[in-house]
Design an enzyme around this catalytic site. Sequence first.
Site, PDB file in Angstrom:
ATOM      1  N   HIS A 174      -9.305   8.040   3.670  1.00  0.00           N
ATOM      2  CA  HIS A 174      -9.417   6.581   3.493  1.00  0.00           C
ATOM      3  C   HIS A 174     -10.891   6.202   3.386  1.00  0.00           C
ATOM      4  CE1 HIS A 174      -5.666   7.261   5.719  1.00  0.00           C
ATOM      5  NE2 HIS A 174      -5.192   6.221   5.043  1.00  0.00           N
ATOM      6  N   HIS A 184       1.549   4.151  -3.000  1.00  0.00           N
ATOM      7  CA  HIS A 184       1.334   5.593  -2.812  1.00  0.00           C
ATOM      8  C   HIS A 184       2.349   6.429  -3.602  1.00  0.00           C
ATOM      9  CE1 HIS A 184      -2.028   6.251  -0.286  1.00  0.00           C
ATOM     10  NE2 HIS A 184      -1.544   5.699   0.811  1.00  0.00           N
ATOM     11  N   ASP A 220      -4.785   0.870  -2.241  1.00  0.00           N
ATOM     12  CA  ASP A 220      -5.373  -0.401  -1.778  1.00  0.00           C
ATOM     13  C   ASP A 220      -5.540  -1.396  -2.930  1.00  0.00           C
ATOM     14  OD1 ASP A 220      -5.597   0.368   0.839  1.00  0.00           O
ATOM     15  OD2 ASP A 220      -7.752   0.752   0.792  1.00  0.00           O
ATOM     16  N   ARG A 256     -12.695  -1.047   2.177  1.00  0.00           N
ATOM     17  CA  ARG A 256     -11.304  -1.321   1.798  1.00  0.00           C
ATOM     18  C   ARG A 256     -11.180  -2.806   1.485  1.00  0.00           C
ATOM     19  NH1 ARG A 256      -7.113   2.274   5.285  1.00  0.00           N
ATOM     20  NH2 ARG A 256      -5.792   1.641   3.523  1.00  0.00           N
ATOM     21  N   HIS A 269       0.845  -1.203   0.000  1.00  0.00           N
ATOM     22  CA  HIS A 269       0.000   0.000   0.000  1.00  0.00           C
ATOM     23  C   HIS A 269       0.883   1.257   0.000  1.00  0.00           C
ATOM     24  CE1 HIS A 269      -3.478   2.535   1.345  1.00  0.00           C
ATOM     25  NE2 HIS A 269      -2.518   3.186   1.993  1.00  0.00           N
ATOM     26  N   GLU A 270       1.863   1.281   0.898  1.00  0.00           N
ATOM     27  CA  GLU A 270       2.733   2.465   0.984  1.00  0.00           C
ATOM     28  C   GLU A 270       3.555   2.627  -0.297  1.00  0.00           C
ATOM     29  OE1 GLU A 270       1.929   4.360   3.189  1.00  0.00           O
ATOM     30  OE2 GLU A 270       0.928   2.984   4.552  1.00  0.00           O
ATOM     31  N   GLU A 312      -5.997   6.838  -1.766  1.00  0.00           N
ATOM     32  CA  GLU A 312      -5.958   5.675  -0.875  1.00  0.00           C
ATOM     33  C   GLU A 312      -6.534   4.439  -1.568  1.00  0.00           C
ATOM     34  OE1 GLU A 312      -4.431   5.430   1.890  1.00  0.00           O
ATOM     35  OE2 GLU A 312      -3.928   7.547   2.087  1.00  0.00           O
TER      36      GLU A 312
HETATM   37 ZN   LIG Z   1      -2.459   5.175   2.537  1.00  0.00          ZN
END
Ligand SMILES: [Zn+2]
Length: 526
Positions: A488, A365, A427, A494, A361-362, A423
């Site tokens: 988020h 980004h 995801d 999610r 996820h990071e 976000e």
């Molecule tokens: Zn995030």
Amino acid sequence: MTTIPLSIDLWLINQRWSYPTEVCTCATKLIRSSLAIWQFMRTLLGELGLEESTLTDVMSSVFQFEVKIAEIVAPNSERQNILQIYNKVTVSELQAMSPQFDWLSILRSLASPHAIDANDELLVYSIEYIKSLSTLIENSDPKVVHNFMLWHLAASFVQVTNSRMKEAYVKLYNTVTGARTGQEQWKDCANIVSNKFSMAVGALFVREAFGPEGKREVSEIVAHIKTAFKESIRYNGWMSEETRQVAIEKANAMDGKIGYPDYILDPEELDKEFEEVEVDQSNFLQSMVNQARFSLRKSIGKLSKPHDKDEWRAPPQIMNALYRPSTNSMVMLAAILQRPIFDSENLKALNYAGIGFVVAHELTHGFDTHGRLYNQDGNIAPWWSEESTRKFEERTRCVVDQYSEYEVEGTGMKINGNMTKAENIADLGAIKHAFNAYRTQVMESGEEEELPGLEKTNDQTFFLAYAQNWCTNRRTESSKLQLITDSHSPAAYRVIGTLSQFDEFSRAFSCNVGSNMNPEQKCSVF
Ligand SMILES: [Zn+2]
């Protein structure tokens, strides 16, 4: 109208204590007609010494002013594009666009002993807001502005004042979030110390809960996730060749910080960090005021120094991970490297659904609507071909439409697909990279034994573990607040939002094409 003496630097300092203030602003928007905010203001202003005869007048004017401020603030969803908000201006330019403030004097008094010059550059995220605010202040009664600032100062410190003010805040907070009780005092105290002396508390936490072994294993997972990410970039079929190459270079250059900064385990280094904070053990409020001043001066002091790319922006005891575009680095804090997110003894299926997803996820980004505007060195610089940008925007629109359709149970509200798009893109990509990295590991080291009693294949266990990590309980009021303020999507979406777009999930659970969790048309960016 009554006014109370107020220190301007203290007020500005405390705009950094944003949590109670945010609750107040949201309360203004959400429950304008409610008594909660009035009761909160009444208690605070009464405690500050305002006479009962003038209280209603003061409250009413402050409240009206607060509403006017809320009206000139652009909503979150309109502040997503860094290119539109990254406005570098000199202090003189700021002065020209907002002559009602004496910016140079204010900044100099705050920054002392660091020098601030009229030619120093600052970032103004909304020029429109600064101009509107200046006009609003010019056209407002100075006493109202003064009282508004005093009210915010008091609201910012409410958690460290007396019990009557704190109780009033808890009532407001409960009204806005739906919570039924206040937090126990020891938890409040622990949180305050952890926030204000974060790395010192972090050192205590790390000594207790995180060893070098964990750091090594998570580093391996980071490397495997990077490989899976680069594979997906290589074969995604929509990026132009030149953009693809730079994307891979950016992923290679991304730094992964794991656990905690080493210096915090050296008591001398740690002492140095806090040597300028004065703590008065007999005066809690004063100590917090000192800490706030210290913290702001430290922050402003960075203006005259080169950007410190090794700085950790969050302490290890926070259960979170983050990506920082301006340094092209991701941080997995020690507190998230624990069960159920990660454990050396876990099946790979659990660890990859947990920390594997978090890392992915990071990493993603770095390439979402915001991160993609920064290059591999963390500078805002274009590196996307026109064609790739067009395709990226098309795919992003698919994601915005997908999430905008979700109505969150009990709230009568839909997700703001535009506010949450970065976000959601992270995801959607992360679940694939984490799963693919997990499959590659299993293929190399052999299929693991299934968990006893579950009667699920390991692939199914991966998806169940992923969903379980998002188990959350929220009251309706809190969900509504989240839908307005959080970038988020709510936890349940999610899970639904990502798994419904992933063929491997449908394969693992044999979902029919056209069913809710396996729609014919799917969205995919990375
Ligand atoms: Zn995030």
